[in-house]
Scaffold this motif. Sequence first.
Motif, mmCIF file in Angstrom:
data_model
loop_
_atom_site.group_PDB
_atom_site.id
_atom_site.type_symbol
_atom_site.label_atom_id
_atom_site.label_comp_id
_atom_site.label_asym_id
_atom_site.label_seq_id
_atom_site.Cartn_x
_atom_site.Cartn_y
_atom_site.Cartn_z
ATOM 1 N N GLN A 66 0.943 -1.095 -0.050
ATOM 2 C CA GLN A 66 0.022 0.012 0.015
ATOM 3 C C GLN A 66 1.025 1.172 0.013
ATOM 4 O O GLN A 66 0.614 2.054 -0.731
ATOM 5 N N ALA A 67 1.929 1.194 0.878
ATOM 6 C CA ALA A 67 2.902 2.365 0.867
ATOM 7 C C ALA A 67 3.525 2.681 -0.447
ATOM 8 O O ALA A 67 3.649 3.814 -0.801
ATOM 9 N N MET A 68 4.112 1.558 -1.132
ATOM 10 C CA MET A 68 4.657 1.424 -2.598
ATOM 11 C C MET A 68 3.556 2.145 -3.595
ATOM 12 O O MET A 68 3.992 2.897 -4.398
ATOM 13 N N LYS A 69 2.395 1.962 -3.384
ATOM 14 C CA LYS A 69 1.248 2.303 -4.190
ATOM 15 C C LYS A 69 1.075 3.722 -4.196
ATOM 16 O O LYS A 69 1.256 4.416 -5.097
ATOM 17 N N ILE A 70 1.115 4.092 -2.846
ATOM 18 C CA ILE A 70 0.635 5.720 -2.680
ATOM 19 C C ILE A 70 2.035 6.574 -3.054
ATOM 20 O O ILE A 70 1.866 7.512 -3.857
ATOM 21 N N LYS A 71 3.214 5.864 -2.966
ATOM 22 C CA LYS A 71 4.615 6.619 -3.326
ATOM 23 C C LYS A 71 4.413 6.561 -4.730
ATOM 24 O O LYS A 71 4.634 7.496 -5.270
ATOM 25 N N GLY A 72 3.925 5.410 -5.444
ATOM 26 C CA GLY A 72 3.961 5.651 -6.832
ATOM 27 C C GLY A 72 2.965 6.376 -7.385
ATOM 28 O O GLY A 72 3.138 6.864 -8.594
ATOM 29 N N GLU A 73 1.987 6.954 -6.985
ATOM 30 C CA GLU A 73 0.832 7.564 -7.341
ATOM 31 C C GLU A 73 1.359 9.246 -7.197
ATOM 32 O O GLU A 73 0.677 10.010 -7.921
ATOM 33 N N MET A 90 15.144 -7.899 1.276
ATOM 34 C CA MET A 90 14.111 -7.065 1.369
ATOM 35 C C MET A 90 12.655 -7.832 1.618
ATOM 36 O O MET A 90 12.366 -8.953 1.425
ATOM 37 N N THR A 91 11.963 -7.156 2.523
ATOM 38 C CA THR A 91 10.807 -7.748 2.945
ATOM 39 C C THR A 91 9.579 -7.729 1.777
ATOM 40 O O THR A 91 8.808 -8.567 1.660
ATOM 41 N N TYR A 92 9.400 -6.800 0.987
ATOM 42 C CA TYR A 92 8.461 -6.691 -0.037
ATOM 43 C C TYR A 92 9.216 -7.415 -1.296
ATOM 44 O O TYR A 92 10.378 -7.398 -1.439
ATOM 45 N N ASN A 93 8.256 -7.487 -2.126
ATOM 46 C CA ASN A 93 8.783 -8.165 -3.307
ATOM 47 C C ASN A 93 9.958 -7.306 -4.239
ATOM 48 O O ASN A 93 9.450 -6.274 -4.169
ATOM 49 N N ASP A 94 10.995 -8.025 -4.606
ATOM 50 C CA ASP A 94 12.024 -7.094 -4.989
ATOM 51 C C ASP A 94 12.064 -6.811 -6.465
ATOM 52 O O ASP A 94 13.177 -6.810 -7.110
ATOM 53 N N PHE A 95 10.972 -6.831 -7.267
ATOM 54 C CA PHE A 95 10.940 -6.511 -8.493
ATOM 55 C C PHE A 95 9.652 -5.956 -8.975
ATOM 56 O O PHE A 95 8.681 -5.582 -8.142
ATOM 57 N N ASN A 96 9.567 -5.531 -10.045
ATOM 58 C CA ASN A 96 8.153 -4.979 -10.756
ATOM 59 C C ASN A 96 7.121 -5.723 -10.682
ATOM 60 O O ASN A 96 6.961 -6.597 -12.082
ATOM 61 N N PHE A 97 6.542 -6.176 -9.745
ATOM 62 C CA PHE A 97 5.252 -6.844 -9.483
ATOM 63 C C PHE A 97 4.176 -6.157 -9.341
ATOM 64 O O PHE A 97 3.777 -5.534 -8.598
ATOM 65 N N ASP A 98 3.217 -6.137 -10.490
ATOM 66 C CA ASP A 98 2.093 -5.323 -10.528
ATOM 67 C C ASP A 98 0.962 -5.787 -9.604
ATOM 68 O O ASP A 98 0.056 -6.812 -10.015
ATOM 69 N N LEU A 99 0.916 -5.840 -8.452
ATOM 70 C CA LEU A 99 -0.071 -6.128 -7.388
ATOM 71 C C LEU A 99 -1.420 -5.480 -7.729
ATOM 72 O O LEU A 99 -2.424 -6.176 -7.120
ATOM 73 N N PHE A 100 -1.657 -4.444 -8.135
ATOM 74 C CA PHE A 100 -2.740 -3.624 -8.234
ATOM 75 C C PHE A 100 -3.553 -3.762 -9.563
ATOM 76 O O PHE A 100 -4.701 -3.340 -9.795
#
Lengths: 441, 230
Positions: A433-440, B1-11
Motif C-alpha cells: 500500500q505504501a509503495m502504491k501511494i508513493k508511486g501515485e 528485502m521484505t517486499y517483493n524485490d521486482f516490478n510486480f504489479d499487485l494492483f
Amino acid sequence: MAIVFIEESCFLAPGFINLLENLVNDGSLIYVEQQIEQTITNLKAQNRFKEAYIIEGYLDILESLAVLKKITTNSYFDFSHFDRVIKQNQNLSVLILTQKESVYKNVLDLKNKYKHVAIARFSQNLIYWDDNSNDALDAFYLDNDQYINKVDIENLDYVYSPKYGHLCLDKRKTFKGGEGILYPTYNNQLCKLYFKDHQTYVNFKKLNAMLEIDIHNPFINWPKDILFYKNDFVGYLMDEVKAAESLDVLRINAFKGYNIFERYLISYNLLLNIDYLHKRNIIVGDLKLDNILIKSPEEVYLVDCGSCQIGDFACNVCHPEYTKRVYTADELKQKLRTVEDEYYPINKIIFEILIGKNPNYNRYSGEVDIENKNNFYFPLDLSEIKEYTGELYMWRGLSERMRTFFYYYFKENKITYLSEWINELELYIKNAQAMKIKGER
Amino acid sequence: MTYNDFNFDLFGDYKQPNIDSSLKLPLCLVLDNSGSMSIRTKSTRGSIVKIDELNSNVEKLINYIKNDPKASKICDLCIITFGGRVNLVTDYNLVENISPFRLVAGGNTPLGEAVGLAIDLLNKRRDHYIENGIEHYKPIMLIMSDGEPTDSYIESARRCSEKVSRKELKVYPVGIGTDFREDILQEFSPLINPKRITDMAGFVRLFELLSRSTSNPTDDSIDKWFNEDI
C-alpha cells in the motif's frame, strides 16, 4: 563457557537481561540469526518500535562485548550451519533459547543428535522444552448410540428451533454435503440437517457445547441453535451468507475479478479467522475451499462450522485433498486432530490463493500430483528458475519469508505458526500500500 | 528485502490466461455400441436392453456434471463410441457445450481403434493444458464393452497400459453382461481389474460413482467399488 543460540523473541521476555548477563559473564558465545536486522526493520515498519529498539539494544551490547555471532538459519528452518558450529566445538555445551514452539521443533533434530545440546525458553527462569507425544488423543465417542431417534430428513418441510421457533425449509435451493443437507429458511438463516448416521448423541452434545462458546466474529458462521423435528435432534441453525462466492469457485475461475493484491488481503483475512478459532482451542477440521465464502477481500467467511473440533468432540469429516494424514472413518470419529494437522490445509489454501496452483502442481506434466503430497516443485533459490511461467511469476512475487515458509512446510513439514504468517502478510500488505501511494505521488 | 524485490504489479488487472478454468479433470468415455448392445440381457434382477441403460446413465452423468458447480467447470468430457465404426461423439469439452445425443447399437466391435483414438486425443489435450498453464487431475478413461474386439487391439492396449503404468492415466474397464472378454479388457488396465455389470443397479452405481469423481477427483469410492469382488 557455552555456545548459545538465541531466537529473537527471547530478547523481549521480561527479565531476560539477567540470564544474558550470566551467560556473557561465563564467557559464552551468543549466536543469532543472520537476518535479525531485517526482523528489526520489519518491526519498525509495523510500528512496533519498542520491540525493535529492545532487540537492537541487546545486539549493540553483545557486539561491543565482542561475543555476538550471526549465522544463517533461513528464518529458523535450516540449522545445518549451526550444526557445523556444534561439531567444531564438541567440548562446549550448547544451549538453544527460543520462545516459539515452531523453532523448538525445527531444532529438535540437533537435540536428538547431540547429548550436550539443550533447548529452553525463558520466563523468569530457564524452562526446558519437553518432547511432545504425537499420539492422537481420544475423542468423546459412543459405540452404541441409543439416545437419538434417527429421522429421515429428506421428507421434512419444517424444523423447530428453541430460540427461533418453527422454521419452514425452502427446498428450492438445497446443497447436499458429506454430513447432511443445507436448507435455507425464509428469514436469511440456514438449516443444516444431518443424515441419519450423523444424527448422533455425540453431535448433539457437541452442538450444545458450541452454543456455550461466545464467538464474536461476524466472519465465522457459528451454530446459532440446535434443530429438532418433533423432539428429535436433526441438525443446527446458522446465518446464511448471501451474495458471496465460494473460494472453490473463485479458484477454478482463476480469481477472475480480483487483482493480485486482493488475493493477499483474502489470505490475510482468512488467517485472522482461523487464528481466532485456534486461540480458543477450536480446530476447523474440515478446512477446505468450499467452506470459505468471499463477499469482498475484507469479508472472508468461514462457514459450516458445526463440524469444528472443540474440546474432546472430534471433527467427523475431512476432504482427502485437504488433509495430510489419512483418516479412516473410525479415526475421524474417535481421534482428535492436533493444531499441527490443520497446517496442511492452511498452507495449501494460502498457496492456492496466492499462487493460483496446487502446491503439488508439476509444471512439466501439468498434473496435480495428489498422490505425493511431499512433492513440491517451487524452488527456494530463484536463480534456479530459467523460464518464468504464470505460477512462477506469482511465486517470485511472494516475500522471501513467505517462500521460505511454504518451502520448508511442503518439503520438510516445518510449520510456521499463524502469528508469524499473519505478521508477514500484514507487513507485505502495508508495504504494498505504501509503495502504491508513493508511486501515485 | 521484505517486499517483493521486482516490478510486480499487485494492483493492476491481473492478465487472465484465455481459459475457462484453471483446473481440469479430463474424463473420456469409450463406449461399446456394437450390435450386441441391443440384445436384451437377462439377469437375476430382471432383464435390460444394454444400449438403453447406457444411454440413460450417460445422460444422467451429463446432467449431474451440468448441475454441479465444480464438476461443470472442471470436467472436460470426451465421448468415443465403437459400433461398426469408431465415432467421436465429442472431443474434450465442457458439458454445457455438448449437444444431446442418443447412441444406437449396430455393427462390430472395433475396441482397439477406439482406445487408440482416445489416447491420441488425451495426448493432444494434455499438450493444451501444459501450453496454457492449466492444472489437471489424473485423466480418467472408462472403457465399456460387452464383447470381444473385432479389430487388432494389441497396440492400443500396450499404449494404454503404458500410460497407466507411468501414472499418467487411470483406466476403469467395465464388462457388460457375461460375454465380454475379461482377459482382453485386463490388457488395457494393468492396475484395476475389469468390473462386470449385469443389471440396471450396476449401471446406476457405476455412473453415480463416476459422477462423484467429477466433482471430487480425490474421492476414491469408485476405486473401492472396482476392487470389490465381482
